[in-house]
Design a protein around this motif. Structure first.
Motif, PDB file in Angstrom:
ATOM      1  N   ALA A   1     -17.657   5.884  -7.027  1.00 22.08           N
ATOM      2  CA  ALA A   1     -17.554   7.092  -5.998  1.00 22.08           C
ATOM      3  C   ALA A   1     -18.621   7.833  -5.840  1.00 22.08           C
ATOM      4  N   GLY A   2     -19.667   7.404  -6.244  1.00 18.83           N
ATOM      5  CA  GLY A   2     -21.186   8.137  -5.684  1.00 18.83           C
ATOM      6  C   GLY A   2     -21.398   9.392  -6.840  1.00 18.83           C
ATOM      7  N   LYS A   3     -20.417   9.265  -7.773  1.00 18.48           N
ATOM      8  CA  LYS A   3     -20.687  10.623  -8.775  1.00 18.48           C
ATOM      9  C   LYS A   3     -22.144  10.258  -9.673  1.00 18.48           C
ATOM     10  N   LEU A   4     -22.765  11.142  -9.899  1.00 16.49           N
ATOM     11  CA  LEU A   4     -23.814  11.023 -10.784  1.00 16.49           C
ATOM     12  C   LEU A   4     -23.557  10.635 -12.178  1.00 16.49           C
ATOM     13  N   ILE A   5     -23.862   9.680 -12.797  1.00 16.58           N
ATOM     14  CA  ILE A   5     -23.683   9.326 -14.259  1.00 16.58           C
ATOM     15  C   ILE A   5     -24.684   9.709 -15.173  1.00 16.58           C
ATOM     16  N   LYS A   6     -26.015   9.505 -15.070  1.00 10.59           N
ATOM     17  CA  LYS A   6     -27.166   9.603 -15.541  1.00 10.59           C
ATOM     18  C   LYS A   6     -28.401   9.461 -14.804  1.00 10.59           C
ATOM     19  N   LYS A   7     -29.259  10.450 -15.211  1.00 13.70           N
ATOM     20  CA  LYS A   7     -30.563  10.374 -14.472  1.00 13.70           C
ATOM     21  C   LYS A   7     -31.538   9.701 -15.681  1.00 13.70           C
ATOM     22  N   LEU A   8     -32.531   8.965 -15.103  1.00  9.73           N
ATOM     23  CA  LEU A   8     -33.522   8.178 -15.847  1.00  9.73           C
ATOM     24  C   LEU A   8     -34.334   9.120 -16.465  1.00  9.73           C
ATOM     25  N   LYS A   9     -34.442   9.034 -18.092  1.00 14.48           N
ATOM     26  CA  LYS A   9     -35.280   9.612 -18.922  1.00 14.48           C
ATOM     27  C   LYS A   9     -36.456   9.185 -19.385  1.00 14.48           C
ATOM     28  N   LYS A  10     -37.339   9.766 -19.956  1.00 14.77           N
ATOM     29  CA  LYS A  10     -38.599   8.916 -20.426  1.00 14.77           C
ATOM     30  C   LYS A  10     -38.353   7.945 -21.398  1.00 14.77           C
ATOM     31  N   ALA A  11     -37.157   8.050 -22.219  1.00 15.80           N
ATOM     32  CA  ALA A  11     -36.762   7.201 -23.314  1.00 15.80           C
ATOM     33  C   ALA A  11     -36.362   5.898 -22.596  1.00 15.80           C
ATOM     34  N   ASP A  12     -35.798   6.064 -21.578  1.00 14.64           N
ATOM     35  CA  ASP A  12     -35.249   4.882 -20.745  1.00 14.64           C
ATOM     36  C   ASP A  12     -36.493   3.862 -20.218  1.00 14.64           C
ATOM     37  N   ILE A  13     -37.697   4.352 -20.267  1.00 13.57           N
ATOM     38  CA  ILE A  13     -38.832   3.648 -19.535  1.00 13.57           C
ATOM     39  C   ILE A  13     -39.618   3.282 -20.695  1.00 13.57           C
ATOM     40  N   ASP A  14     -39.795   1.971 -20.580  1.00 13.58           N
ATOM     41  CA  ASP A  14     -40.898   1.159 -21.578  1.00 13.58           C
ATOM     42  C   ASP A  14     -42.117   0.880 -20.959  1.00 13.58           C
ATOM     43  N   ASP A  15     -43.094   1.190 -21.553  1.00 10.91           N
ATOM     44  CA  ASP A  15     -44.431   0.938 -21.244  1.00 10.91           C
ATOM     45  C   ASP A  15     -45.202   0.209 -22.169  1.00 10.91           C
ATOM     46  N   SER A  16     -45.668  -1.138 -21.559  1.00  9.76           N
ATOM     47  CA  SER A  16     -46.298  -2.021 -22.298  1.00  9.76           C
ATOM     48  C   SER A  16     -46.997  -2.818 -21.603  1.00  9.76           C
ATOM     49  N   SER A  17     -48.172  -3.687 -22.242  1.00  7.77           N
ATOM     50  CA  SER A  17     -48.864  -4.552 -21.951  1.00  7.77           C
ATOM     51  C   SER A  17     -48.308  -5.867 -21.551  1.00  7.77           C
ATOM     52  N   THR A  18     -49.169  -6.708 -20.459  1.00  2.00           N
ATOM     53  CA  THR A  18     -48.721  -7.953 -19.891  1.00  2.00           C
ATOM     54  C   THR A  18     -49.268  -8.800 -21.025  1.00  2.00           C
ATOM     55  N   TYR A  19     -49.823  -8.759 -22.088  1.00  2.00           N
ATOM     56  CA  TYR A  19     -50.603  -9.435 -22.651  1.00  2.00           C
ATOM     57  C   TYR A  19     -49.731 -10.691 -23.297  1.00  2.00           C
TER      58      TYR A  19
END
Length: 636
Positions: free
Chosen positions: A95-113
Motif C-alpha cells: 500500500a506504500g506504507k513505510l515499513i523500515k528505513k535503512l540503518k547503519k547495521a543494515d549496511i555491510d562495508d567490506s573489501s573486494t579482496y
C-alpha cells in the motif's frame, strides 16, 4: 521540537509514498512478464572539473515476486578515488506504507579482496532489507558519491536486465564551461536534449517512460543492443595529476603509453638469462616461444587495483624480483624480455571475457578490462596471453579471441583484431570401440581429441582440478544413461593450436534394448545434439551464434555385436545441409562389426531473425538423426 519536526517529515514521506508507490496502481502492461518494476530511476552526474564529479542515483523499485528480490539489495563499489557520501534506503508495503528505513547495521562495508587480488583498495558497501513475507513490496535507495577518476563517466542503463519494467527513468549530466561531454545513445525511443546553464556550462538529459519488461530470445544479440542505454565519456580528464583527452582511439593509446612508458627495464642478470635462452633461435617465433615459456614457468598472476594502478603497471624489474604481477605487469614484463632479445612487442588493450561483447568501435573510451601483448611478425602477428600459466604462445581462446583490441604505440595506437577460430580449429575427433552383450549391456573404450576452443574447458580442468575433482566434473559432462566410468585420463599437446586428448573406459547398462529376437541399438553414444527452442511468437531479434558455434565434430563408433545377430534393414546415409552447418552419418556392416561415422560442422555468426525457422528445422533434423536406432535380428 526536533521530535515534532521528524514526525511531520515522516508523515509527509509516508503520505507521498502511499500515493506514489502503491503497487495496485501499476498497469498490467508494466507487470506483465515482470519480476519487478522500476518506479523511478533518477541519475544526476555533475562534473565540477576535469578531475572531480558528484554522482547521485535515486531508485524506487516495486518487487512483484521472489525472483525480483535481488532489487532489495544495493551494492556500491568505491576506492580511494571514489567516496560514498550518502547511502539511504527505505522499505514499503504493497500500500506504500513505510515499513523500515535503512540503518547503519543494515549496511555491510567490506573489501573486494580475493585470493587473486593481492593488492586491492577496492571496497563495497552492501545495503539490504530482509526477505519479505508477502508481495508486492517497494524498496527505495539513494546513493551519492564523489568521483575523482574521471577517465570514466557513467553508463546509464535504467532497465539493466530482463523481466524488469520501467515506469519512469531520467539521466542528467551537468557539464561546467569549457568541458565537453561525449555520448552514445542506444535503443532509446527519443534522443536526449541539451540546454545551456547560467554559468556557461551545459546540461544534458535523457528520459524513458513505461517500458515493459523484456525477455531475451534464445541466442540473441548482446543485451546492450536490446536495452535502452546511454554511454557517456569525457573529452578531457585528470586523475591523480595524470592528464588526458579522448577524441580518438589514438588519444586513449597515448594516455596508456604515457602511464607506462619507461617501466620495461629488467635486471642485467635476467637480460643475460633470456639471451642465453634464445641464442639458438633464428626466428622471431622461436624467440617468442622460449620467452613465453619462461614467463609461464617463472611467474604467477595476481590482480593489482590501486588507484591509477588499475591502468599503470608495476615496473618490470619489480616483477623480476617478486615473480608475480597482474595482466599489465606480466605483459610489460614479457615485452621487456622480448626487447632484450631484439623482438619488438606492444601492449594491446582488450575487453576480455567469454561472455563479454566486443568494444564499441565507434565510441573511443576506456572500455577495456584487460591487456595482452602483440608481437608484429609480418603476416603472422602473434598475440600473447601473459596471465596464462599454460597453453601455447599465440592462442587467445574465446576469452580474448575475435575482438577488437587497441594497439598501444608511442605515437598513438589503432584498433586491430585478434584471431578468429574456425570450425577446422575447434575440432572434436572421437573414436569409440563398444562391445555389446546379449543383454544389451555395453563396455566402451573412448578416445577423444579436442582442439582449439573445444579443448579450453578440458585444459582448465587439467590445471585447476585434482584427479577426484576431475572425475566429478567429467561425470556431469557425460550424457549416457546408466553408465559407470571405470577409468579416465588426459594429456595435453602444446601445439600452435592446443590439443587435449581424453581417454575413457566406461560401461552402460542396457544401452541396447532386447525384445524377443530383436536388438535395438542407438548408434550415437555420446555426441547427440538437442533441438533449439521452438518459436512461440514471431522472432524479433537477430540470431547471434557465438564463437562456440564454430566447430567440427566427428565420431567413429565401432560396435562388436553379440554372436548371431544380423541387421533387419539397411540404414541409408544421412546428409543434412543448411546455412548453419552440414551433418552426415553413415553405417558400414562387416560380419558382427558395425561402424557408425557421424560428422557435423557448425558455423557461428549473426543471422537475420527470419532465419530462425531454418535453424529450428536444421537442428530438429539433426536431433532426429542423432536418435536413430539400428534393429538387429538374432539368426536361428
Amino acid at each position: 521540537m526536533k521530535q515534532l519536526i521528524f514526525l511531520i517529515l515522516l508523515t509527509n514521506q509516508g503520505t507521498w509514498a502511499q500515493s506514489e508507490y502503491q503497487a495496485g496502481v501499476l498497469s498490467s502492461a508494466l507487470t506483465e512478464n515482470a519480476h519487478a518494476v522500476v518506479r523511478r530511476h533518477e541519475t544526476i552526474f555533475t562534473v565540477k572539473s576535469v578531475g572531480e564529479a558528484n554522482l547521485s542515483v535515486h531508485t524506487v523499485v516495486t518487487v512483484l515476486d521472489e525472483q525480483g528480490d535481488d532489487q532489495a539489495k544495493k551494492v556500491v563499489g568505491y576506492d580511494k578515488l571514489s567516496r560514498v557520501t550518502n547511502l539511504e534506503g527505505a522499505l514499503y508495503d504493497a500500500a506504500g506504507k513505510l515499513i523500515k528505513k535503512l540503518k547503519k547495521a543494515d549496511i555491510d562495508d567490506s573489501s573486494t579482496y580475493s585470493d587473486y587480488n593481492l593488492f586491492d583498495d577496492q571496497r563495497m558497501k552492501v545495503a539490504s532489507f530482509p526477505k519479505q513475507p508477502s508481495y508486492p513490496y517497494t524498496v527505495e535507495f539513494l546513493v551519492e558519491t564523489t568521483e575523482r577518476n574521471l577517465m570514466f563517466y557513467p553508463t546509464w542503463v535504467p532497465q539493466d536486465e530482463e523481466h524488469l519494467a520501467v515506469e519512469q527513468a531520467a539521466y542528467t549530466v551537468n557539464m561546467p564551461p569549457a568541458l565537453a561531454l561525449r555520448y552514445k545513445e542506444m535503443n532509446l525511443p527519443t534522443p536526449g536534449v541539451s540546454s545551456s546553464l547560467p554559468d556557461g556550462g551545459k546540461t544534458y538529459s535523457w528520459k524513458i517512460n513505461n517500458r515493459p519488461a523484456l525477455e531475451f530470445e534464445p541466442i540473441s544479440p548482446p543485451a546492450r543492443e536490446q536495452l535502452p542505454l546511454v554511454y557517456t565519456a569525457p573529452a578531457a580528464f585528470d586523475v591523480q595529476d595524470y592528464k588526458g583527452q579522448i577524441t580518438s582511439w589514438k588519444d586513449v593509446s597515448r594516455f596508456y603509453h604515457s602511464l607506462n612508458d619507461g617501466r620495461d627495464r629488467i635486471p642485467e642478470d635476467l637480460r643475460q638469462r633470456v639471451l642465453d635462452l634464445t641464442k639458438n633461435e633464428t626466428t622471431t617465433l622461436g624467440k617468442v616461444r622460449k620467452v613465453y615459456a619462461y614467463l609461464q614457468d617463472n611467474t604467477r598472476y595476481i590482480s593489482v587495483q590501486l588507484g591509477i594502478g588499475g591502468w599503470q603497471t608495476i615496473e618490470a624489474d619489480k616483477v623480476a624480483d617478486s615473480k608475480y604481477g597482474d595482466c599489465k605487469a606480466l605483459t610489460n614484463y614479457a615485452k621487456a624480455m622480448l626487447k632484450a632479445v631484439g623482438v619488438t612487442a606492444y601492449p594491446a588493450l582488450v575487453r576480455a571475457g567469454d561472455k563479454e561483447p566486443d568494444i564499441l568501435v565507434d565510441f573511443p573510451s576506456f572500455q577495456f578490462n584487460h591487456v595482452i601483448l602483440c608481437v608484429p611478425n609480418g603476416r603472422d602477428t602473434l598475440f600473447l596471453e601473459c596471465t596464462s600459466g599454460h597453453g601455447p604462445a599465440g592462442y587467445m581462446s574465446d576469452f580474448t579471441g575475435n575482438r577488437h583490441v587497441l594497439l598501444v604505440l608511442p605515437d598513438g595506437g589503432r584498433l586491430i583484431k585478434t584471431p578468429v577460430y574456425s570450425p577446422t580449429d575447434n575440432r572434436q575427433q572421437r573414436q569409440i570401440v563398444v562391445n555389446l552383450t546379449e543383454q544389451g549391456d555395453a563396455s566402451a573404450n573412448v578416445r577423444t581429441i579436442y582442439s582449439g576452443l573445444q579443448q579450453d574447458d578440458y585444459a582448465s580442468a587439467i590445471h585447476r582440478l585434482n584427479h577426484d575433482d576431475q572425475r566429478s566434473w567429467l561425470l556431469k559432462r557425460i550424457h549416457v544413461p546408466a553408465f559407470e566410468l571405470t577409468s579416465f585420463g588426459y594429456k595435453e599437446q602444446i601445439e600452435p593450436m592446443p590439443v587435449v586428448v581424453e581417454t575413457l573406459d566406461m560401461t552402460a547398462r542396457r544401452w541396447a534394448t532386447v525384445s524377443g529376437t530383436r536388438l535395438f541399438l542407438p548408434l550415437n553414444l555420446m555426441s547427440a545434439l538437442s533441438p533449439v527452442a521452438p518459436l512461440t511468437q514471431p522472432r524479433r531479434t537477430a540470431i547471434e551464434l557465438g564463437a562456440n558455434y564454430d566447430f567440427a565434430d566427428s565420431d567413429t563408433i565401432t560396435y562388436q555385436l553379440p554372436k548371431g545377430y544380423e541387421p533387419e534393414y539397411k540404414l541409408e546415409p544421412q546428409i543434412i545441409e543448411s546455412t548453419f552447418g552440414r551433418y552426415t552419418a553413415q553405417l558400414a556392416i562387416k560380419g558382427d562389426h558395425i561402424t557408425y561415422v557421424r560428422q557435423i560442422t557448425m558455423h557461428g555468426g549473426r543471422f537475420p531473425a527470419a532465419a530462425y525457422a531454418d535453424l529450428i528445422d536444421f537442428r530438429k533434423k539433426v536431433a532426429k538423426a542423432d536418435r536413430v536406432q539400428m534393429v538387429f535380428i538374432k539368426r536361428n
